[in-house]
Enzyme design. Structure first.
Site, PDB file in Angstrom:
ATOM      1  N   GLN A  14       0.931  -1.378  -0.272  1.00 62.83           N
ATOM      2  CA  GLN A  14      -0.623   0.071   0.308  1.00 62.83           C
ATOM      3  C   GLN A  14       0.630   1.319  -0.010  1.00 62.83           C
ATOM      4  OE1 GLN A  14      -2.178   1.350   3.454  1.00 62.83           O
ATOM      5  NE2 GLN A  14      -4.504   1.377   1.781  1.00 62.83           N
ATOM      6  N   TYR A  33      -5.592  10.995   4.286  1.00 61.02           N
ATOM      7  CA  TYR A  33      -3.702  11.185   3.373  1.00 61.02           C
ATOM      8  C   TYR A  33      -4.342  11.625   2.705  1.00 61.02           C
ATOM      9  CZ  TYR A  33      -3.329   8.284   7.874  1.00 61.02           C
ATOM     10  OH  TYR A  33      -3.544   7.836   8.970  1.00 61.02           O
ATOM     11  N   ARG A  52      -7.912   2.716  -3.407  1.00 59.05           N
ATOM     12  CA  ARG A  52      -8.734   2.162  -2.373  1.00 59.05           C
ATOM     13  C   ARG A  52      -9.270   3.379  -1.356  1.00 59.05           C
ATOM     14  NH1 ARG A  52      -8.066   1.040   4.786  1.00 59.05           N
ATOM     15  NH2 ARG A  52      -9.544  -0.952   4.295  1.00 59.05           N
TER      16      ARG A  52
HETATM   17  C1  LIG Z   1      -4.088  -0.903  13.847  1.00 60.09           C
HETATM   18  C2  LIG Z   1      -4.525  -0.599  12.669  1.00 60.09           C
HETATM   19  C3  LIG Z   1      -3.814   0.060  11.327  1.00 60.09           C
HETATM   20  C4  LIG Z   1      -4.512   0.534  10.528  1.00 60.09           C
HETATM   21  N1  LIG Z   1      -3.833   0.715   8.679  1.00 60.09           N
HETATM   22  C5  LIG Z   1      -4.269   1.436   8.000  1.00 60.09           C
HETATM   23  C6  LIG Z   1      -3.467   1.750   6.916  1.00 60.09           C
HETATM   24  O1  LIG Z   1      -2.215   1.733   6.923  1.00 60.09           O
HETATM   25  N2  LIG Z   1      -4.016   1.250   5.542  1.00 60.09           N
HETATM   26  C7  LIG Z   1      -5.308   1.653   5.309  1.00 60.09           C
HETATM   27  O2  LIG Z   1      -5.648   2.141   4.478  1.00 60.09           O
HETATM   28  N3  LIG Z   1      -5.647   0.923   6.536  1.00 60.09           N
HETATM   29  C8  LIG Z   1      -5.362   1.451   7.713  1.00 60.09           C
HETATM   30  N4  LIG Z   1      -6.393   0.786   8.724  1.00 60.09           N
HETATM   31  C9  LIG Z   1      -7.618   0.430   8.759  1.00 60.09           C
HETATM   32  C10 LIG Z   1      -8.078  -0.863   8.126  1.00 60.09           C
HETATM   33  O3  LIG Z   1      -7.607  -1.073   7.177  1.00 60.09           O
HETATM   34  C11 LIG Z   1      -9.481  -1.314   8.374  1.00 60.09           C
HETATM   35  O4  LIG Z   1     -10.299  -0.459   6.928  1.00 60.09           O
HETATM   36  C12 LIG Z   1     -10.338  -0.842   9.710  1.00 60.09           C
HETATM   37  O5  LIG Z   1      -9.695  -1.923  10.590  1.00 60.09           O
HETATM   38  C13 LIG Z   1     -11.509  -1.765   9.646  1.00 60.09           C
HETATM   39  O6  LIG Z   1     -12.024  -3.207   9.244  1.00 60.09           O
HETATM   40  P1  LIG Z   1     -11.925  -4.118  10.133  1.00 60.09           P
HETATM   41  O7  LIG Z   1     -12.972  -2.986  11.095  1.00 60.09           O
HETATM   42  O8  LIG Z   1     -12.159  -5.193   9.598  1.00 60.09           O
HETATM   43  O9  LIG Z   1     -11.088  -3.802  11.235  1.00 60.09           O
HETATM   44  C14 LIG Z   1      -5.896   0.155  10.356  1.00 60.09           C
HETATM   45  C15 LIG Z   1      -6.834   0.156  11.028  1.00 60.09           C
HETATM   46  C16 LIG Z   1      -6.044  -0.822  12.397  1.00 60.09           C
HETATM   47  C17 LIG Z   1      -6.679  -1.024  13.723  1.00 60.09           C
END
Ligand SMILES: Cc1cc2nc3c(=O)[nH]c(=O)nc-3n(C[C@H](O)[C@H](O)[C@H](O)COP(=O)(O)O)c2cc1C
Length: 378
Positions: free
Chosen positions: A104, A185, A232
């Site tokens: 990413q 971002y 995304r």
């Molecule tokens: C610890 C953490 C780090 C994340 N880092 C990113 C990231 O680097 N890039 C991104 O697009 N989304 C990031 N997200 C968002 C996740 O990709 C995802 O959209 C979010 O956790 C919701 O999905 P879930 O309910 O399956 O956890 C992050 C989420 C968490 C919890």
């Protein structure tokens, strides 16, 4: 109904840009901040991703394309050749487990602070400050600053940084890249009217606000075929102080425009579990299906049942899972066998800044945890 029939669609294979995914579960991109000050991928990260290679496709944590794009402590980069080469060990560890992996690509834009940039202000489409609780910087938590609006002449350099990063990703062996245009971002800041107040060719109409993303997609397309480039988007989110009244018009335009490229996939953070701007009805996967005809990936708040349902009803081809994968490295096996999930991870271990195993690679597989549990009982 046994667990396999509960997940017949989710665990079925999928062909993506010539890659054979063994199932429709994707490891969502998650920043874990274990790269240290050098921002080099390392052996601990390779172990973490290999542990989660039961996913049909892995997407790495966001990885900065330039020093200017930095906004967090300990996140990896891919703006030097050394950083690019360091990623090879991650790619090899995941490939050895039989899954493809996309990197990413990230630029934080205004979601940063001058203390990451030797005193220079973070950059953004316009000088609009992120209203929030502050930002963790090398000098502790600090309030956000008003960013510096990028000059028109600087934008080709930003595109070039993405292209150079994609080249290093390809050289490291990544199967593809995901362009992070979500979660407030830099690219999302350009897409949305809330943060883009420019009056030049990169601001104003939705078509103008899309221009930077278009140029990045087209630039990267000189490195990777479109079928290996994902994008995304987060049309409903509020993370990083986002949410624009014209979100529906903007993201409909973006999806339609992206449709012409035959991309690997469009990744939509459709769920509301990370916050919703409430500026109208949320945009759904069904909304995007009618605009974008390639593979569609949903995310946010999905569990096994809702992921299966989204694929079965044809709303999505793939579902990215984030938080459950943190404490369940063998998440797909647990789905397959109907094994219980581990308790949720502790958010204080999500981001470390250093190479700490705790809350990262120390979650056992279900099988191991039951063997250890049985030994402890004996
Ligand atoms: C610890 C953490 C780090 C994340 N880092 C990113 C990231 O680097 N890039 C991104 O697009 N989304 C990031 N997200 C968002 C996740 O990709 C995802 O959209 C979010 O956790 C919701 O999905 P879930 O309910 O399956 O956890 C992050 C989420 C968490 C919890």
């Amino acid at each position: 109904m046994n667990s396999t029939s509960r997940s017949r669609a989710l665990l079925s294979p999928f062909e993506l840009g010539g890659l054979n995914l063994k199932n429709r579960v994707v490891l969502a991109p998650m920043t874990r901040a274990r790269a240290g000050a050098s921002r080099l991928a390392n052996a601990l990260m390779a172990e973490y991703y290999a542990q989660r290679a039961g996913a049909g496709l892995l997407i790495t944590e966001a990885t900065v394309v330039s020093a200017q794009g930095i906004g967090y402590l300990g996140t990896p980069g891919i703006y030097t050749d050394e950083q690019g080469e360091a990623w090879q060990q991650v790619v090899e560890a995941v490939h050895a487990k039989g899954s493809p992996i996309f990197l990413q690509l990230w630029h934080c834009g205004r979601a940063s602070h001058s203390s990451f940039h030797n005193g220079a202000l973070p950059v953004a489409p316009s000088a609009v400050r992120l209203e929030g609780e502050g930002i963790h910087t090398p000098e502790g938590k600090q309030p956000h600053e008003t960013p510096r609006a990028l000059a028109l002449e600087e934008l080709p350099g930003i595109v070039a940084d993405y292209v150079a990063a994609a080249r290093r990703a390809r050289d490291a062996g990544f199967d593809g890249v995901e362009i992070h245009a979500a979660n407030g971002y830099l690219i999302d800041q350009f897409l949305q009217s809330r943060t883009n107040r420019r009056e030049d060719a990169y601001g104003g109409s939705a078509a103008h606000r899309f221009r930077l993303l278009r140029e990045i997609v087209e630039g990267i397309n000189e490195i990777y075929p479109a079928s290996r480039i994902g994008v995304r988007l987060a049309p409903n989110g509020i993370f990083n102080d986002m949410g624009s009244p014209d979100y529906r018009e903007t993201f409909s335009h973006v999806a339609k425009q992206l449709d012409v490229y035959s991309l690997a996939y469009l990744h939509v953070v459709d769920g509301l579990a990370f916050g919703f701007h409430k500026l109208g009805e949320p945009m759904t996967l069904e909304d995007f299906r009618s605009l974008f005809h390639g593979p569609l990936m949903g995310n946010c708040g999905y569990d096994q049942e809702s992921a299966e349902a989204a694929i079965t009803r044809g709303a999505a081809d793939l579902i990215a899972i984030g938080r459950p994968f943190i404490s369940n490295p063998d998440l797909v096996e647990r789905y397959r066998h109907g094994w219980p999930l581990a308790p949720d991870s502790d958010p204080t271990t999500w981001y470390s800044g250093e190479q700490t195993r705790e809350g990262y690679t120390d979650y056992p597989d279900y099988k191991l945890s039951t063997v250890v549990g049985a030994e402890e009982e004996a």
